[in-house]
Scaffold this motif. Structure first.
Motif, short mmCIF file in Angstrom:
data_model
loop_
_atom_site.label_atom_id
_atom_site.label_comp_id
_atom_site.label_asym_id
_atom_site.label_seq_id
_atom_site.Cartn_x
_atom_site.Cartn_y
_atom_site.Cartn_z
N THR A 174 0.83 -1.21 0.00
CA THR A 174 0.00 0.00 0.00
C THR A 174 0.86 1.26 0.00
N THR A 175 1.93 1.25 0.80
CA THR A 175 2.84 2.40 0.84
C THR A 175 3.48 2.63 -0.52
N TYR A 176 3.92 1.55 -1.13
CA TYR A 176 4.55 1.68 -2.45
C TYR A 176 3.55 2.21 -3.48
N ALA A 177 2.33 1.68 -3.46
CA ALA A 177 1.32 2.11 -4.42
C ALA A 177 0.98 3.59 -4.24
N CYS A 178 0.87 4.04 -2.99
CA CYS A 178 0.55 5.45 -2.74
C CYS A 178 1.69 6.36 -3.19
N THR A 179 2.91 5.92 -2.97
CA THR A 179 4.06 6.72 -3.43
C THR A 179 4.09 6.79 -4.95
N ALA A 180 3.79 5.67 -5.60
CA ALA A 180 3.77 5.65 -7.07
C ALA A 180 2.66 6.54 -7.62
N LEU A 181 1.49 6.52 -6.98
CA LEU A 181 0.38 7.37 -7.42
C LEU A 181 0.72 8.85 -7.24
N MET A 182 1.40 9.18 -6.15
CA MET A 182 1.80 10.56 -5.94
C MET A 182 2.81 11.00 -6.99
N VAL A 220 2.20 14.04 -9.83
CA VAL A 220 3.08 15.19 -10.00
C VAL A 220 3.50 15.36 -11.46
N ARG A 221 3.45 14.28 -12.22
CA ARG A 221 3.82 14.37 -13.63
C ARG A 221 2.74 15.04 -14.47
N SER A 222 1.53 15.16 -13.94
CA SER A 222 0.45 15.82 -14.69
C SER A 222 0.76 17.30 -14.84
N PRO A 223 0.43 17.91 -15.98
CA PRO A 223 0.79 19.31 -16.23
C PRO A 223 0.22 20.27 -15.18
N ALA A 224 -1.02 20.05 -14.76
CA ALA A 224 -1.66 20.99 -13.83
C ALA A 224 -0.92 21.04 -12.50
N LEU A 239 3.17 23.05 -8.17
CA LEU A 239 4.03 22.71 -7.04
C LEU A 239 5.39 23.38 -7.14
N PRO A 240 6.01 23.69 -5.99
CA PRO A 240 7.37 24.26 -6.01
C PRO A 240 8.38 23.24 -6.52
N PRO A 241 9.51 23.70 -7.03
CA PRO A 241 10.54 22.77 -7.54
C PRO A 241 11.02 21.77 -6.50
N LEU A 242 11.22 22.22 -5.26
CA LEU A 242 11.70 21.31 -4.23
C LEU A 242 10.69 20.20 -3.96
N THR A 243 9.43 20.50 -3.98
CA THR A 243 8.40 19.49 -3.75
C THR A 243 8.45 18.42 -4.83
N ARG A 244 8.58 18.84 -6.06
CA ARG A 244 8.65 17.87 -7.17
C ARG A 244 9.88 16.97 -7.03
N ARG A 245 10.99 17.56 -6.62
CA ARG A 245 12.21 16.74 -6.44
C ARG A 245 12.04 15.74 -5.31
N MET A 246 11.38 16.14 -4.24
CA MET A 246 11.21 15.24 -3.10
C MET A 246 10.23 14.10 -3.42
N VAL A 247 9.23 14.36 -4.24
CA VAL A 247 8.33 13.29 -4.68
C VAL A 247 9.10 12.26 -5.49
N THR A 248 9.95 12.72 -6.38
CA THR A 248 10.79 11.80 -7.16
C THR A 248 11.72 11.00 -6.26
#
Length: 488
Positions: free
Chosen positions: A389-397, A401-405, A410-419
């Motif tokens: 479940t943790t892995y699936a939620c991380t993958a969905l997040m 984040v890859r969606s254009p909207a 989101l700030p640049p740092l947030t996008r890097r931390m999701v990756t």
């Protein structure tokens, strides 16, 4: 760090030169001008009093080349008044660095604690001596004395009755090193905390939180001994089939407290450094430009929902790690060493997952919760489900984040931390599966426990990236911006 801005001095000298005013009279009869001259003002006073145009010209040239610095004495909505006392305390970078270093030590003690359990060394020291226990045995007689104490434990009688003194020394040093590292953490945290508190380097909300962390460090020592004590009880000898080991409940409490302590130190340290950076340069989570750009970002409904999901993911990572403590406490990783199946099926039979043998109440009312926390098969199954479940939620997040909207919101740092979180989740899953397939070897199991802390680290950094700058940082930033606007 405490220097004056060149602008007030520069402006005053140029004004005097334009008006041909007498420097001596003007300086002596203008208190506001005298207050303007601070450290660099001394040179200005000498130039003014000398009345030499050449000296004044040299002073103007030197001041023009000077770079303005961060001086709270000129942070005011009114440039003619000093508001140092009116500004809240803003913690400097050394406070943040100290907190991150402390969290690094907690990270280390979690990993060492895992190795201590995996090598079955945790029950080798049968007493808790917070002060005198700092030194290990130093003579042959002292080693024999400690070994004799260990011989009285259920672990020696049931499992290690054939070990030698040299074997005992190896497991003793592992547990001793774990305890010493805990003491080092206490000193490395409490002593700088007292220093920063006396120097008034902590923001208004930090003392209460940090002193709470200090108490938690002390409680960790007591909780660790409470955990070890559960594996030394003689009642284990009277239970058929019992294995000498610590209570899985106490182990989970000990590990969970360490995770809370680590997360608190890491979050506060990163937030401190980000607040200082915002106050100095106006940058926030990788955004540069308008100082208040973060307001528009955090007011975005999509970003607010994403921030809530990030906190939920952190809670899920924490619960998954706690379930791993129950797996470790019951040696549940030694069952069903295959993935993704368990005995050739996705889930074991229901009568095995909820066996009546684990119920202790006459009416079997404790059947469910005792199986969840005491049945090794159920504990491993629960950990698998939580990990997936943790892995699936991380993958969905990561996909969201890859969606254009959302990507543009989101700030640049947030996008890097999701990756980073998604990458760490992949590593953690691989470590977990490898640990299971290879029958829990110590190196892989230790890396798997370290991976859980690393995953929590990335998620906590993600949460910090969506945090508003602190009240003190905003006040100092506003004062700096106002001061610069008035001096230009």
């Amino acid at each position: 760090m405490v220097q004056t801005f060149r602008n007030p001095v520069l402006t005053s000298i140029r004004s005097l030169r334009r008006t041909n005013a007498n420097p001596r009279i003007t300086l002596n009869h203008t208190p506001s001008l005298r207050a303007t001259f601070s450290t660099t003002g001394f040179a200005a006073v000498q130039a003014l009093r000398s009345g030499s145009p050449l000296a004044q010209k040299r002073l103007l040239s030197n001041l023009s080349r000077r770079k303005p610095s961060f001086d709270p004495r000129f942070f005011s909505s009114n440039a003619s008044q000093s508001v140092t006392a009116g500004l809240p305390i803003l913690s400097p970078p050394p406070v943040g660095i100290w907190l991150l270093a402390s969290s690094g030590l907690v990270f280390a003690v979690i990993v060492v604690g895992g190795v201590t359990r995996l090598t079955e060394s945790g029950l080798s020291i049968t007493e808790w001596k917070p002060v005198s226990g700092i030194l290990p045995p130093l003579s042959r007689a002292q080693w024999e004395e400690e070994f004799d104490k260990y011989k009285l434990t259920p672990e020696f009688k049931l499992m290690n009755h054939s070990i030698s003194l040299d074997d005992f020394k190896r497991i003793f040093y592992m547990e001793w090193g774990h305890r010493i590292l805990g003491r080092i953490i206490g000193l490395a945290f409490v002593l700088p905390l007292g220093y920063f508190a006396l120097r008034k380097s902590l923001t208004a909300t930090m003392p209460k939180n940090l002193f709470g962390m200090a108490l938690l460090i002390g409680a960790q020592g007591a909780l660790g001994w409470y955990m070890v004590k559960s594996g030394l009880e003689d009642s284990l000898m009277e239970t058929p089939g019992a294995v000498p080991r610590v209570s899985q409940y106490r182990l989970a409490a000990h590990l969970g407290t360490a995770f809370v302590l680590y997360a608190g130190m890491f979050y506060t340290g990163i937030a401190t450094l980000m607040d200082w950076r915002y106050a100095k340069a106006g940058t926030w989570s990788g955004l540069k430009g308008s100082d208040a750009q973060w307001q528009a970002v955090l007011d975005n409904p999509a970003v607010r929902r994403f921030a809530r999901y990030s906190k939920a993911l952190a809670a899920l990572v924490f619960v998954t790690a706690l379930s791993g403590a129950f797996v470790a406490g019951l040696d549940a990783g030694l069952l069903y060493n295959e993935f993704p199946l368990m005995g050739g099926r996705l889930a074991p039979p229901a009568d095995e997952l909820f066996s009546p043998e684990y119920a202790k109440a006459q009416d079997k009312s404790d059947l469910w919760w005792r199986n969840i926390f005491e049945n090794p098969t159920t504990v491993q199954f629960d950990h698998r489900c939580l990990a997936i479940t943790t892995y699936a939620c991380t993958a969905l997040m990561f996909a969201a984040v890859r969606s254009p909207a959302l990507k543009t919101a989101l700030p640049p740092l947030t996008r890097r931390m999701v990756t980073s979180a998604f990458a760490m989740a992949n590593i953690q899953v691989l470590l977990g599966i490898s640990t299971l397939l290879y029958l829990v070897p110590v190196p892989l199991a230790a890396l798997h426990q370290a991976g859980s802390v690393a995953l929590l680290t990335t998620v906590m950094h993600l949460i910090v990236s969506l945090r508003r700058p602190g009240v003190a940082a905003r006040a100092w930033r506003q004062a700096l911006r106002t001061s610069k606007a008035q001096t230009h």
